[in-house]
Design an enzyme around this catalytic site. Structure first.
Site, mmCIF file in Angstrom:
data_model
loop_
_atom_site.group_PDB
_atom_site.id
_atom_site.type_symbol
_atom_site.label_atom_id
_atom_site.label_comp_id
_atom_site.label_asym_id
_atom_site.label_seq_id
_atom_site.Cartn_x
_atom_site.Cartn_y
_atom_site.Cartn_z
ATOM 1 N N TRP A 358 45.207 43.427 22.705
ATOM 2 C CA TRP A 358 46.244 44.140 23.615
ATOM 3 C C TRP A 358 47.540 44.135 23.828
ATOM 4 C CZ3 TRP A 358 46.899 46.980 28.391
ATOM 5 C CH2 TRP A 358 46.436 46.182 29.234
ATOM 6 N N ASP A 359 47.512 43.071 24.420
ATOM 7 C CA ASP A 359 48.839 42.113 24.652
ATOM 8 C C ASP A 359 49.721 42.315 23.887
ATOM 9 O OD1 ASP A 359 46.349 41.055 25.590
ATOM 10 O OD2 ASP A 359 47.079 38.916 25.900
ATOM 11 N N GLU A 489 39.442 43.644 34.922
ATOM 12 C CA GLU A 489 38.086 42.478 34.559
ATOM 13 C C GLU A 489 37.236 41.998 35.876
ATOM 14 O OE1 GLU A 489 39.465 39.898 31.669
ATOM 15 O OE2 GLU A 489 39.418 41.460 30.074
ATOM 16 N N LYS A 601 41.932 41.492 39.420
ATOM 17 C CA LYS A 601 42.516 41.040 38.534
ATOM 18 C C LYS A 601 44.504 41.113 37.894
ATOM 19 C CE LYS A 601 41.424 38.422 33.921
ATOM 20 N NZ LYS A 601 41.090 38.304 32.842
ATOM 21 N N GLN A 602 44.295 42.479 37.437
ATOM 22 C CA GLN A 602 45.591 42.680 37.199
ATOM 23 C C GLN A 602 45.645 44.156 36.806
ATOM 24 O OE1 GLN A 602 43.731 41.728 33.262
ATOM 25 N NE2 GLN A 602 45.120 42.551 32.174
#
Ligand code: BGC
Length: 765
Positions: A358-359, A489, A601-602
């Site tokens: 998906w990046d 994640e 995480k992000q």
């Protein structure tokens, strides 16, 4: 920061001094590519120390049999890997019978330069061999943008302290293995070897996928700038062809070996033509000559920089870093071929298999859309359109029906390759990013035809998926989405991840909006699509019911959306209270501890707020940023950029700058201690976004192009360029003024700091 040996320079990446301990890191950093192929910066001559040899060809992959501890129904059978390909750069050298090997001699004046302005890699050094001979070496290598099946090496040697007998053994080696092969198997089968007229070709085939590649080399020599002919001995082994040449070279005389290398492959040519095409290609390149080929390279990179350069004054390291990011993105993807995409590590390593994530939609498309012709972003969107059938099959395998589409988390050809249940089956938010990218593209280009021709079908498949994936909770009197993993994640199998639910709702509403638009403006396409998808009005109403009644976990106490239901049951302790030695937590903590912790995480909720910024008030953005950023560990390379953009938006410039530094030099300074595995190509687009959308405040929404430029106090000035539907604009900001230049001259309306202007030539505020 784990390393600091890259010499700051505005246009080049430079390493001075030979250091075997950072060799594999440098092999990643100095990688070269041209969109069709790429190589790690391995030495041409033999190196017996620790090295990671890597050459990759875009689109050539192998379905490596899945390896998991506990098989789950629905797992894909294989993980598609971009293959480590036959090596054509090798030139073994012997001097008076002794092998030139930097691991076995005294090396001085070692320097490498990756010239980003012109697109070449150079290495120079002096080696003192055990036999006492001292030689100076200069090797120059590039992968041609204009002839993207070709690369060229010019390798010059000068004996410094006495004349010497030099033996050159250039080779092509097809006996290559992937470092990350699951079962240590070979992925290539050799079909044919051809060696004649200083040229050699090995035709090899990938097992299972049956791609065929003719890897070629063509050798010539020069002394005193004149071509010389040397006799040679051929050695043809099962997987390798070596030519050996000898020459006596005087003290201080330079001898040059020129090696052309090539990959001609079956995605672009008929199989029976591979060698013939390679031979004619070498003929053409030979008549052009090395120097002219290099001139073309410079011209082609000049064109790329013309619409993509970012200039930063007052911070050389930041300048170097942003160009490095832009350069590597362009080395990875050139935009003409809808079968290709952008792997998280590009052509610089094997982790992530070189496949599509998906990046691309969330990070890379905005970069390519604003720095290249709009066909490039369109091609990236078409890549997913072309995979729609596979996405529908993928959803069917998991029990969805009626044309619901679930795009894969990781793919090469549209099929899912990922095989960890908590990601493969649960990280379904990726489906939303694919629709978001269409929305982004439309906001920028207004190309509704794309939607009529291709995009709408994708929207229908995805809306169907969300409709079926949600279920009605009697308890809540709302629709819920259970058992998911959000972008963060570090949480698995959660219920009602805000980001996922928000995207699901939005995808449905956006699909319905576009159905109406296409019906009105492209009635024939509308009819074609409705017939093909058997879409009925009752179904659309059922989708809308789900969207209207979607559940979002919210905390009245903190006045924020919660990342998922139950999030506040966690111990919420800011990251800055974590002992340093426990970071990064993904290397120091057990997985269960990570899952139970509050650490993110992000960007997750904040990813949603970033995507749909105009649906949230500034106060809401501030509240969510202040709640989530302090508990975010940014252990994904995709994290700091989103935070940099939001921080700039809410005037937290120090935070924005801190986040910018983390994304910009992530690989050059090896923040995560893993650059030897390859570069973080997709997050490089995030670095670009941090400047353009972050500091520059650029947005394109509802056909309006707006800017809100700010500047970090650490910089004197910065400027960036964008290609806005064929109009090239340069935006300049220093501590006092903001200027806009229209380099194309076609008038364009822009909004700056909330006021509208017609920009014809220049505007300074
Ligand atoms: C991130 C994903 C990303 C992948 C590839 C993971 O570490 O969590 O969001 O798609 O890397 O870049």
């Amino acid at each position: 920061m784990n390393q600091d040996y890259i010499v700051p320079n505005a246009w080049s990446i430079i390493e001075e001094g030979f250091n075997p301990s950072t060799l594999t890191a440098s092999e990643s950093i100095f990688s070269i590519g041209n969109g069709a192929m790429g190589q790690r910066a391995n030495f041409e001559e033999k190196y017996s120390g620790n090295t990671f040899q890597g050459s990759y060809i875009a689109g050539i992959y192998y379905p490596d049999k899945t390896r998991v501890g506990w098989w789950k129904n629905g797992y894909p059978e294989y993980f598609a890997k971009v293959l480590n390909a036959p090596n054509w750069i090798g030139i073994n050298i012997k001097i008076n019978g002794e092998e030139l090997d930097l691991n076995n001699c005294k090396v001085s004046e070692f320097k490498r330069e990756l010239n980003m302005k012109e697109g070449w890699l150079q290495r120079t050094f002096i080696a003192e061999l055990k036999n006492g001979v001292e030689v100076k070496v200069n090797s120059l290598r590039f992968l041609s943008l204009r002839f993207n099946e070709i690369g060229a090496v010019k390798y010059r040697i000068t004996p410094l302290n006495a004349g010497a007998e030099i033996e050159f053994s250039p080779y092509i080696d097809a006996g290559i293995k992937n470092e990350d092969a699951n079962y240590d198997e070979l992925f290539w089968k050799i079909l044919e070897t051809v060696a004649e007229d200083n040229q050699a070709f090995i035709v090899s085939k990938t097992l299972k996928t049956e791609f065929q590649v003719a890897t070629g080399m063509r050798i010539s020599f020069e002394k005193n700038q004149q071509e010389i002919l040397l006799p040679y001995i051929k050695k043809i082994e099962a997987k390798k062809i070596t030519f050996t040449y000898q020459s006596s070279v005087q003290q201080n005389e330079e001898i040059t070996i020129c090696k052309l290398g090539s990959y001609v492959q079956s995605m672009n040519h008929e199989i029976k033509e591979l060698v013939n095409h390679n031979i004619s290609l070498f003929k053409v390149i030979n008549s052009i000559g090395f120097q002219q080929l290099l001139e073309f390279q410079k011209e082609d990179w000049t064109k790329i920089w013309k619409t993509s350069d970012i200039v930063i004054e007052g911070d050389l390291k930041a300048q170097q870093a942003i160009r490095f990011n832009i350069f590597q993105l362009n080395q990875t993807y050139s935009g003409e071929d809808t079968r290709l995409n952008i792997g998280p590590k590009g052509f610089t390593g094997e982790k992530y298999g070189g496949s599509t994530y998906w990046d691309t939609e969330a990070y890379c498309i905005p970069f390519f859309m604003s720095t290249k012709d709009k066909s490039v972003a369109r091609n990236l969107l078409k890549y997913r359109f072309n995979h729609l059938e596979k996405a529908i099959e993928n959803a069917e395998k998991l029990g969805f029906k009626n044309g619901a589409a679930l795009y894969p988390m990781v793919t090469m050809n549209g099929e899912e390759c990922h095989n960890e249940w908590e990601i493969t089956f649960e990280e379904i938010h990726r489906n939303g990013a694919i629709i978001y990218a269409i929305y982004n593209y439309l906001n920028y280009t207004n190309d509704l035809e794309y939607v009529a021709e291709y995009g709408l079908e994708v929207m229908i498949g995805v809306a169907r998926f969300w409709h079926q994936r949600a279920n009605f909770s009697v308890e809540k009197n709302k629709y819920v989405i259970l058992g998911v993993t959000g972008p963060n994640e570090y949480e698995n199998n959660v219920n009602n991840n805000f980001y996922t639910n928000y995207l699901a709702q939005w995808c449905i509403e956006y699909a319905v909006k576009n159905l109406k638009k296409v019906k009105k403006k492209f009635p024939e396409d509308y009819k074609r699509i409705i017939d093909k998808t058997n879409l009925e009005e009752t179904e659309v109403s059922a989708w809308l019911q789900v969207a209207e009644l979607m559940y979002f976990p919210y905390s009245q106490k903190h006045n924020v959306y919660l990342q998922q239901g139950g999030f506040l049951d966690k111990d919420i302790i800011p990251v800055d209270q974590l002992p340093k030695e426990e970071r990064p937590i993904n290397q120091k903590w057990s997985w269960d501890r990570i899952l139970r912790s509050c650490y993110i995480k992000q960007a997750d909720v904040l990813q949603g707020i970033y995507f749909f910024e105009n649906k949230f008030s500034t106060d809401e953005i501030i509240r969510h940023f202040d709640f989530y950023e302090p508990i975010t560990v940014h252990e994904s390379s995709l994290s700091p950029c989103v935070h940099a953009i939001l921080a700039a938006k809410i005037n937290k410039m120090d935070k924005a700058y801190e986040m910018y530094l983390r994304t910009a030099r992530l690989d050059l300074d090896d923040y995560n201690n893993e650059v030897h595995e390859g570069l973080h190509i997709t997050s490089m687009a995030g670095t670009w976004l941090s400047i353009v959308q972050g500091f520059g405040g650029m947005r394109t929404f509802k056909k309006k192009l707006t800017f809100n430029p700010q500047i970090p106090k650490e910089w004197k000035s910065y400027s960036f360029k964008i290609n806005y539907n064929g109009i090239v604009l340069k935006i300049y900001k220093n501590q006092d003024i903001t200027s806009f230049f229209n380099e194309t001259g076609t008038p364009v309306t822009i909004e700056v700091y909330g006021k509208s202007y017609e920009l014809v030539n220049e505007l300074t505020l």
